[in-house]
Design a protein around this motif. Structure first.
Motif, PDB file in Angstrom:
ATOM      1  N   CYS A  19      -6.515   9.040  -7.015  1.00  0.00           N
ATOM      2  CA  CYS A  19      -5.069   8.851  -6.929  1.00  0.00           C
ATOM      3  C   CYS A  19      -4.814   7.447  -6.381  1.00  0.00           C
ATOM      4  N   MET A  20      -3.956   6.705  -7.055  1.00  0.00           N
ATOM      5  CA  MET A  20      -3.585   5.381  -6.599  1.00  0.00           C
ATOM      6  C   MET A  20      -2.101   5.394  -6.250  1.00  0.00           C
ATOM      7  N   ARG A  21      -1.784   5.047  -5.006  1.00  0.00           N
ATOM      8  CA  ARG A  21      -0.401   5.084  -4.568  1.00  0.00           C
ATOM      9  C   ARG A  21      -0.130   3.987  -3.554  1.00  0.00           C
ATOM     10  N   LEU A  22       1.149   3.697  -3.363  1.00  0.00           N
ATOM     11  CA  LEU A  22       1.595   2.692  -2.397  1.00  0.00           C
ATOM     12  C   LEU A  22       2.177   3.403  -1.189  1.00  0.00           C
ATOM     13  N   THR A  23       1.669   3.066   0.005  1.00  0.00           N
ATOM     14  CA  THR A  23       2.139   3.709   1.227  1.00  0.00           C
ATOM     15  C   THR A  23       3.380   2.995   1.776  1.00  0.00           C
ATOM     16  N   LYS A  24       4.024   3.612   2.746  1.00  0.00           N
ATOM     17  CA  LYS A  24       5.192   2.997   3.377  1.00  0.00           C
ATOM     18  C   LYS A  24       4.813   1.749   4.168  1.00  0.00           C
ATOM     19  N   GLU A  25       3.554   1.662   4.586  1.00  0.00           N
ATOM     20  CA  GLU A  25       3.083   0.500   5.344  1.00  0.00           C
ATOM     21  C   GLU A  25       2.728  -0.676   4.430  1.00  0.00           C
ATOM     22  N   GLY A  26       2.891  -0.525   3.116  1.00  0.00           N
ATOM     23  CA  GLY A  26       2.600  -1.609   2.189  1.00  0.00           C
ATOM     24  C   GLY A  26       1.142  -1.720   1.808  1.00  0.00           C
ATOM     25  N   GLU A  27       0.413  -0.602   1.875  1.00  0.00           N
ATOM     26  CA  GLU A  27      -0.999  -0.606   1.487  1.00  0.00           C
ATOM     27  C   GLU A  27      -1.160   0.107   0.150  1.00  0.00           C
ATOM     28  N   LEU A  28      -1.846  -0.549  -0.764  1.00  0.00           N
ATOM     29  CA  LEU A  28      -2.175   0.072  -2.040  1.00  0.00           C
ATOM     30  C   LEU A  28      -3.478   0.829  -1.865  1.00  0.00           C
ATOM     31  N   LEU A  29      -3.381   2.161  -1.898  1.00  0.00           N
ATOM     32  CA  LEU A  29      -4.516   3.027  -1.573  1.00  0.00           C
ATOM     33  C   LEU A  29      -5.133   3.623  -2.822  1.00  0.00           C
ATOM     34  N   LEU A  30      -6.461   3.759  -2.768  1.00  0.00           N
ATOM     35  CA  LEU A  30      -7.188   4.587  -3.719  1.00  0.00           C
ATOM     36  C   LEU A  30      -7.701   5.790  -2.940  1.00  0.00           C
ATOM     37  N   ILE A  31      -7.198   6.960  -3.283  1.00  0.00           N
ATOM     38  CA  ILE A  31      -7.634   8.205  -2.644  1.00  0.00           C
ATOM     39  C   ILE A  31      -8.527   8.935  -3.642  1.00  0.00           C
ATOM     40  N   SER A  32      -9.728   9.215  -3.241  1.00  0.00           N
ATOM     41  CA  SER A  32     -10.666   9.903  -4.135  1.00  0.00           C
ATOM     42  C   SER A  32     -11.242  11.113  -3.426  1.00  0.00           C
ATOM     43  N   TRP A  33     -11.509  12.154  -4.197  1.00  0.00           N
ATOM     44  CA  TRP A  33     -12.106  13.358  -3.631  1.00  0.00           C
ATOM     45  C   TRP A  33     -12.993  14.013  -4.696  1.00  0.00           C
ATOM     46  N   PRO A  34     -14.035  14.683  -4.237  1.00  0.00           N
ATOM     47  CA  PRO A  34     -14.951  15.349  -5.182  1.00  0.00           C
ATOM     48  C   PRO A  34     -14.252  16.457  -5.938  1.00  0.00           C
TER      49      PRO A  34
END
Length: 199
Positions: free
Chosen positions: A108-123
């Motif tokens: 999952c790729m999303r933008l947080t309220k803190e201005g960080e572009l995150l890649l969230i991955s899980w098995p």
């Protein structure tokens, strides 16, 4: 006496000319030094930004080129779609220091309220156990565009994607440190369809 005064007069003139030339040369060198110093300061400020963007592009391109559809257990689920301005997909992370985060993962790729572009991955088997990776900081906006071929073989640009295939081209637009940047990607595992009607 006259000859001595003339010699002294010429010595003073030569000294004045030498001082004037020295002043001109020094002022020119100082202006070049000042310009070089300013350029060095600008480069010092811009270097981390360029390095961060380059690392982001390399990682993001690696993720996009590892989009996959090889997973029989998720055949009934959506595996490439957007929801709440986040992009969900399956990708192959290949090898990882953590064994559970190697191979095919949900991402999952999303933008947080803190201005960080995150890649969230899980098995795939442990959906509650996830890993977060900051791809880029100081991002204020994020948008996706997907170019999807329709039945008439003309590419259509859509903002949201909810399909059972990987689009042949996608574009991501971000605002990083006040500057709008747009990048186009061609996922390696997607069928690249060239519209013959527009040629």
């Amino acid at each position: 006496m006259t000859i001595a005064y003339k010699k002294r007069y010429f010595l003073l003139m030569e000294l004045c000319i030498a001082l004037t030339l020295s002043a001109v040369i020094i002022s020119t060198l100082m202006s070049y030094y000042s310009a070089a110093s300013k350029a060095h300061q600008r480069l010092k400020v811009a270097k981390p930004v360029v390095v961060n963007r380059t690392q982001f592009l390399l990682r993001f391109n690696q993720i996009i080129n590892s989009f996959t559809t090889i997973n029989k257990s998720l055949r009934q689920e959506r595996w490439f779609y957007t929801q709440d301005q986040a992009l969900y997909f399956l990708f192959n992370n290949y090898s990882s220091p953590q064994a559970e985060f190697g191979g095919i993962l949900k991402g999952c790729m999303r933008l947080t309220k803190e201005g960080e572009l995150l890649l969230i991955s899980w098995p795939l088997k442990k959906s509650s156990f996830c890993r977060k990776e900051v791809l880029l900081s100081d991002v204020s906006t994020l948008s996706y565009h997907f170019f999807s071929p329709q039945s008439n073989n003309k590419p259509v640009c859509v903002r949201d994607c909810n399909s059972s295939f990987i689009p042949p081209m996608m574009r991501i637009t971000i605002t990083h440190k006040g500057q709008q940047l747009s990048f186009a990607f061609f996922p390696a595992n997607s069928p690249l369809i060239i519209p013959t009607a527009s040629l």
